[in-house]
Design a protein around this motif. Sequence first.
Motif, PDB file in Angstrom:
ATOM      1  N   GLY A  57      -4.281  -9.875 -13.712  1.00 59.34           N
ATOM      2  CA  GLY A  57      -5.200  -9.923 -12.700  1.00 59.34           C
ATOM      3  C   GLY A  57      -4.717 -10.616 -11.708  1.00 59.34           C
ATOM      4  N   LEU A  58      -3.842 -11.645 -12.026  1.00 61.81           N
ATOM      5  CA  LEU A  58      -3.562 -12.813 -10.707  1.00 61.81           C
ATOM      6  C   LEU A  58      -1.911 -13.178 -11.000  1.00 61.81           C
TER       7      LEU A  58
ATOM      8  N   LEU E  16       4.442  10.462  -1.092  1.00 57.20           N
ATOM      9  CA  LEU E  16       3.480   9.383  -1.184  1.00 57.20           C
ATOM     10  C   LEU E  16       4.097   7.888  -1.146  1.00 57.20           C
ATOM     11  N   VAL E  23       4.265   1.995   5.043  1.00 58.96           N
ATOM     12  CA  VAL E  23       2.985   1.160   5.616  1.00 58.96           C
ATOM     13  C   VAL E  23       2.920  -0.167   4.870  1.00 58.96           C
ATOM     14  N   LYS E  24       4.276  -0.492   4.274  1.00 57.20           N
ATOM     15  CA  LYS E  24       4.456  -1.915   3.712  1.00 57.20           C
ATOM     16  C   LYS E  24       3.564  -2.093   2.478  1.00 57.20           C
ATOM     17  N   SER E  25       2.634  -1.101   1.834  1.00 57.32           N
ATOM     18  CA  SER E  25       2.149  -1.419   0.580  1.00 57.32           C
ATOM     19  C   SER E  25       2.599  -2.134  -0.355  1.00 57.32           C
ATOM     20  N   ASP E  26       1.933  -2.968  -1.019  1.00 62.87           N
ATOM     21  CA  ASP E  26       2.472  -3.579  -2.248  1.00 62.87           C
ATOM     22  C   ASP E  26       2.821  -2.975  -3.535  1.00 62.87           C
ATOM     23  N   LEU E  27       2.723  -1.471  -3.431  1.00 58.20           N
ATOM     24  CA  LEU E  27       2.881  -0.850  -4.612  1.00 58.20           C
ATOM     25  C   LEU E  27       4.189  -0.737  -4.880  1.00 58.20           C
ATOM     26  N   LYS E  28       4.222  -0.861  -6.424  1.00 63.76           N
ATOM     27  CA  LYS E  28       5.669  -1.012  -6.965  1.00 63.76           C
ATOM     28  C   LYS E  28       5.510  -0.713  -8.504  1.00 63.76           C
TER      29      LYS E  28
ATOM     30  N   THR F 173      -3.428  -1.149   2.258  1.00 68.74           N
ATOM     31  CA  THR F 173      -2.209  -0.912   1.605  1.00 68.74           C
ATOM     32  C   THR F 173      -2.129  -1.401   0.322  1.00 68.74           C
ATOM     33  N   ASN F 174      -2.944  -1.752  -0.424  1.00 69.74           N
ATOM     34  CA  ASN F 174      -3.253  -2.234  -1.666  1.00 69.74           C
ATOM     35  C   ASN F 174      -2.493  -0.933  -2.534  1.00 69.74           C
ATOM     36  N   GLY F 175      -1.602  -1.355  -3.583  1.00 66.64           N
ATOM     37  CA  GLY F 175      -0.993  -0.296  -4.363  1.00 66.64           C
ATOM     38  C   GLY F 175      -1.803   0.537  -4.865  1.00 66.64           C
ATOM     39  N   LEU F 178      -3.976   2.760  -2.643  1.00 66.60           N
ATOM     40  CA  LEU F 178      -3.060   3.811  -2.022  1.00 66.60           C
ATOM     41  C   LEU F 178      -2.566   4.892  -3.262  1.00 66.60           C
ATOM     42  N   LEU F 179      -2.574   4.625  -4.322  1.00 65.63           N
ATOM     43  CA  LEU F 179      -2.267   5.462  -5.395  1.00 65.63           C
ATOM     44  C   LEU F 179      -3.303   6.294  -5.446  1.00 65.63           C
ATOM     45  N   GLY F 182      -3.607   8.601  -2.423  1.00 64.64           N
ATOM     46  CA  GLY F 182      -2.425   9.536  -2.422  1.00 64.64           C
ATOM     47  C   GLY F 182      -2.836  10.555  -3.447  1.00 64.64           C
ATOM     48  N   ILE F 278      -8.607  -6.036 -10.163  1.00 63.87           N
ATOM     49  CA  ILE F 278      -7.213  -5.564  -9.453  1.00 63.87           C
ATOM     50  C   ILE F 278      -6.865  -5.876  -8.179  1.00 63.87           C
ATOM     51  N   PRO F 282      -6.253 -11.385  -6.117  1.00 64.73           N
ATOM     52  CA  PRO F 282      -5.247 -11.594  -5.445  1.00 64.73           C
ATOM     53  C   PRO F 282      -5.665 -11.849  -3.803  1.00 64.73           C
TER      54      PRO F 282
END
Lengths: 107, 107, 107, 326, 326, 326
Positions: A57-58, E16, E23-28, F173-175, F178-179, F182, F278, F282
């Motif tokens: 979560g963090l 996607l 868009v510089k998302s933190d998706l990883k 833009t949070n992953g 966005l997912l 998308g 989620i 943060p």
Amino acid sequence: MSSDVLIPLKRIEIVIDEEALGKLLGLLRTAGVRGYTFINHAGGLGSRGERRPDDYGLEEKNAVVILACEEKQAERLIMTLRPRLKEFGGMCLISDCQWVIGPAVSY
Amino acid sequence: MSSDVLIPLKRIEIVIDEEALGKLLGLLRTAGVRGYTFINHAGGLGSRGERRPDDYGLEEKNAVVILACEEKQAERLIMTLRPRLKEFGGMCLISDCQWVIGPAVSY
Amino acid sequence: MSSDVLIPLKRIEIVIDEEALGKLLGLLRTAGVRGYTFINHAGGLGSRGERRPDDYGLEEKNAVVILACEEKQAERLIMTLRPRLKEFGGMCLISDCQWVIGPAVSY
Amino acid sequence: MSISSLLVPAILFFALGMFACIVKSDLKFPPDMHKMVVIYLLIGIGLHGGKALSTSNMADALPAVWAALGFGIGLPIIAYIILRAIGRIDPLNAAAISAHYGSVSAGTYMTAVAFLGGIGVTYEAYPVIMLAIMESPAIMIGLVLAGYSRKILGGAQKGEKGMMKHLMIEAFTNGSILLLFGSMAIGAAVSEPSYHKIEPFFETIFMGALCLFLADMGMEAGKRLSEFKAVGLFLVGFGIVMPLIGAFFGLVVGHYYLQYSVGGVTLVTVLAASCSYIAVPPAMRLAVPEANPSFYLTLSLGCTFPFNVVVGIPLYYAAAQYLAGQ
Amino acid sequence: MSISSLLVPAILFFALGMFACIVKSDLKFPPDMHKMVVIYLLIGIGLHGGKALSTSNMADALPAVWAALGFGIGLPIIAYIILRAIGRIDPLNAAAISAHYGSVSAGTYMTAVAFLGGIGVTYEAYPVIMLAIMESPAIMIGLVLAGYSRKILGGAQKGEKGMMKHLMIEAFTNGSILLLFGSMAIGAAVSEPSYHKIEPFFETIFMGALCLFLADMGMEAGKRLSEFKAVGLFLVGFGIVMPLIGAFFGLVVGHYYLQYSVGGVTLVTVLAASCSYIAVPPAMRLAVPEANPSFYLTLSLGCTFPFNVVVGIPLYYAAAQYLAGQ
Amino acid sequence: MSISSLLVPAILFFALGMFACIVKSDLKFPPDMHKMVVIYLLIGIGLHGGKALSTSNMADALPAVWAALGFGIGLPIIAYIILRAIGRIDPLNAAAISAHYGSVSAGTYMTAVAFLGGIGVTYEAYPVIMLAIMESPAIMIGLVLAGYSRKILGGAQKGEKGMMKHLMIEAFTNGSILLLFGSMAIGAAVSEPSYHKIEPFFETIFMGALCLFLADMGMEAGKRLSEFKAVGLFLVGFGIVMPLIGAFFGLVVGHYYLQYSVGGVTLVTVLAASCSYIAVPPAMRLAVPEANPSFYLTLSLGCTFPFNVVVGIPLYYAAAQYLAGQ
Ligand SMILES: Nc1ncnc2c1ncn2[C@@H]1O[C@H](COP(=O)(O)O)[C@@H](O)[C@H]1O
Ligand SMILES: Nc1ncnc2c1ncn2[C@@H]1O[C@H](COP(=O)(O)O)[C@@H](O)[C@H]1O
Ligand SMILES: Nc1ncnc2c1ncn2[C@@H]1O[C@H](COP(=O)(O)O)[C@@H](O)[C@H]1O
Ligand code: NA
Ligand code: NA
Ligand code: NA
């Protein structure tokens, strides 16, 4: 040991937020640093409280950067780094060390 | 602090290619080293350019080895290591440290 | 460099079993430590033989803890840690270092 | 049983993994992938077993429990005697190695299930209970043998009682065992339509996922081959003979005492013949720190597992067929 | 071919991923997840190919092998000449980049398979052989070109022979290549009922897993966009023109020499047009340490791969249709 | 609704994970496995939702959007008032905790979907839009509440505007968001035959994969139990009462305003009752660094999530049935 085996250098050890690592390394390279080592996925405690890399979560990760360089270079580096430390978070330690002369020179 | 709490030793810090770690540790063991610590999955910059452990397409990892031992042992070790450094890639630093005497002796 | 840039501190480096990390960090916090950094997933050799973090069937991991603090604090810490070292496994090294004064104070 | 029945994909993937290791390929599966696949497979085998058990007569399961306990206690003692008397292995290493042979390898069991499935042979629901039970008793016997060994060696009996309690708790809270028991309970508890919802994930794609597991095990086994020299000829031989001894008892117990079908006897035999590499190694590392982990890991992962997967399973099946007079 | 045929889920997931990066998302996605998915996809494509080949005439596969070798040798030489003559790229970087274009991208191939599947077009079994073969020869040619470049530069010919042998071994023991060949062999060897047991895992859910792969590749490609400036306009253009040149040869060879169907010609064209990012980059890093990895990785991952996935595949398919007179 | 309807495998796996944690088992799922499963589940729920929406009337979706915004803004304010007035929690911690309750938990939503599926209840397509929308507004309200709190405390208003803009961008833009968006877009865009190609991966095996997720969430929830003492009785109670308050509004809005079926009302209620773990933690760590993360994480993961999964979902379903007069 004789001085053709060892060269006295400064060892710099920096701990910062992992997200800021890219920026810090860029800074080091533009400052003319010829070598560094970094370790990701570290955790820690500091002025902003605990940072745990595996917390659900963090997830907050630190990076540890180790750097051997000549004293002059070290002084210049620290002057460049100091004003940016707040943005990066973290700490910076310096100590003495000796570099074992090898085939490659990257300090 | 008194000398029954602390013993002066040398701290050796080696950074090499992760693939060469097995060989290096074997070398250390045959040299009679009684303790070491290693951290895998490090990155860095050196004479061969950048090595990034998380780069897609070109994953290059370093290992960091930390070793506390007596000065004599350190000298012998360095002489053994120096000729092999090229093959392993990387760097080797030495500094002074003090070992906190505990229940086990592994230096 | 002048003393308004650097503060002399002690650098403590502890290697213990990863499972014992939580206990050790708790101990450090109750001892009033204001900052530390830890790296998980390390391996090593010591009095109990090899510990390999990626070994199939027998995964044994160490944690490396790095800590910068004032000399007095360091002395107190070592006295607290020593009796517990056996339970934690591992080693504890001390050396001199200098803290680069930044915006935050966490030593 | 023709040669083509040996061409079970799972076993071929094991061979591929071993081949990759022998030709020094840089093929490597991420360690977390292996853990994931193991978690998935344990849950799958547990759910399937629990479902099968829920429609079985639980009273009939009791003999399987006795058999499991018998193997868990008896096989390590036999192994210890062989290691000490014939191999002159030092007592503490002998104790640590022995414990592994009283336990089981879920991977071998699943490969056997794949093998039987591949040739269309059915089997009883009870062996999965044995799989879940057998991991623990062997750990206790290992500790008893180690205590006995220390007495021979004249060493101090430092806190064996505390260790026994500690290991008992560890054995029952061990992640893999808990996952297996828990999934069995869930498989038995859920309704038919609920089970159908999760069946595509835990059953339909199970055999494919098993291939990934075995490819990785092939690489692990291959890595251990290089340690054969350090381990010595006797121990390597033991790693092949001991499963055969276990298999003998497995066949006898499965056929005469449990009176299972050919498929069931094969599975019981595989359980008796197989050797732990999950719960027992860390337990022995803790309980018998004087023993060399490279010995038991090489035997378990490098000798016995590959032997059982490649040679053992079809052999035990053929023997079960012979006993059944087919 | 309507616009809706472009709305293949796999390609949309690629978009996607790229969008997330832009868009510089933190998706990883976890790196190990990507490795797992790649391992899974390689095995899947191998098994499927092996199965198809087992029912094909192996003599008919020979022309595909020749075509693969031709591409692997010819395309890097063409690329090298273009880079040197037109781009005035320094010889060693030119050599390293060229090698990538003689090789293939399994990801592009699988996307093409998904594309053809989405519009219901069938194809021959042989292109998968080409996929497996083409990774290696290009590495050798890369080394030859680097040796030639060093001669021009007047540098020392330090142990090229040893390096050649070393790279030959590496090329054949490379994990991905071995996995692909091994799975093809397994797919060809196992019986029909055995194959059906693992089909749900390796075939039924394959197209979905490919989406995860392409979403991640989209993010990787997106990351490389920021390096376009450092790489320079000429090289970025080369990363789009070179696949078209490769595609031209692919179409000609596929249609006139191999005489495949529209689907088969499309796949052959994709192989010729695509560019390695798995086996070749580490090989070139080793063989041509003087070259800048950021150049070839940016070209391969940032230009050619996205171009092929988004524009190339439908284009090559249209061209193959045109050639076939449909 | 009989007791057996509670025996949904996903919920039982949650209980198993929690049990493993309570008995101090060493069971541990690799962190990357959890991330993978979450990525997979988010895509799956998005694709499925997008597909369902593509056949729905988009004008009818608007009330769902208003409801989502209403919850996202209203619930944190209610939570803040309760925490301040009754609990006398310091303003900044109150602000950070409140934000979580205006947001949603995709895991709880998916468990509710599994629950409804298990008892064969259908539901509208719109709640999934609410799921995607609700993560963001609560973050903004959290920042507003924190700004208000700082004003009370007389602290400096350091750059709240910049932070607001920064968080707005982060929220979109949070992953995970966005997912989800998308995949919804992709699910809506692709043709029926294309969707069928990826359905086995993203739909057929979805419910099984959800079990892995919930087993892991059970362990995470279990870990947080030990922090109940540090968090204090009031907050733990709040973590159970607040979802009930949210549920009340969810039921009223779902039944009277949105006028959904029992299944749809249940999902809307779950969204209102659930609490983010989620995107919000943060964001609050960044926006309200003075707040103690252990408070909001323990409430979210240790109280509200388990309460909703085990007690809440069936309760909300029963209430929805009652409202519908069934
Ligand atoms: N005294 C210290 N010793 C070791 N590491 C520290 C110390 N102070 C801070 N750090 C590291 O620096 C990180 C960021 O610190 P801060 O920005 O002060 O929160 C912490 O998470 C620690 O990993
Ligand atoms: N001056 C230095 N300080 C810290 N680490 C270094 C330094 N020079 C080299 N290294 C490390 O050693 C690795 C190999 O160096 P090289 O073989 O020179 O490319 C680099 O990737 C770095 O991790
Ligand atoms: N001399 C040493 N130098 C560096 N690390 C050591 C040394 N001795 C022990 N260690 C580390 O401490 C861990 C535990 O040691 P031990 O409890 O003695 O087995 C080892 O696995 C090593 O990682
Ligand atoms: Na056994
Ligand atoms: Na090509
Ligand atoms: Na909510």
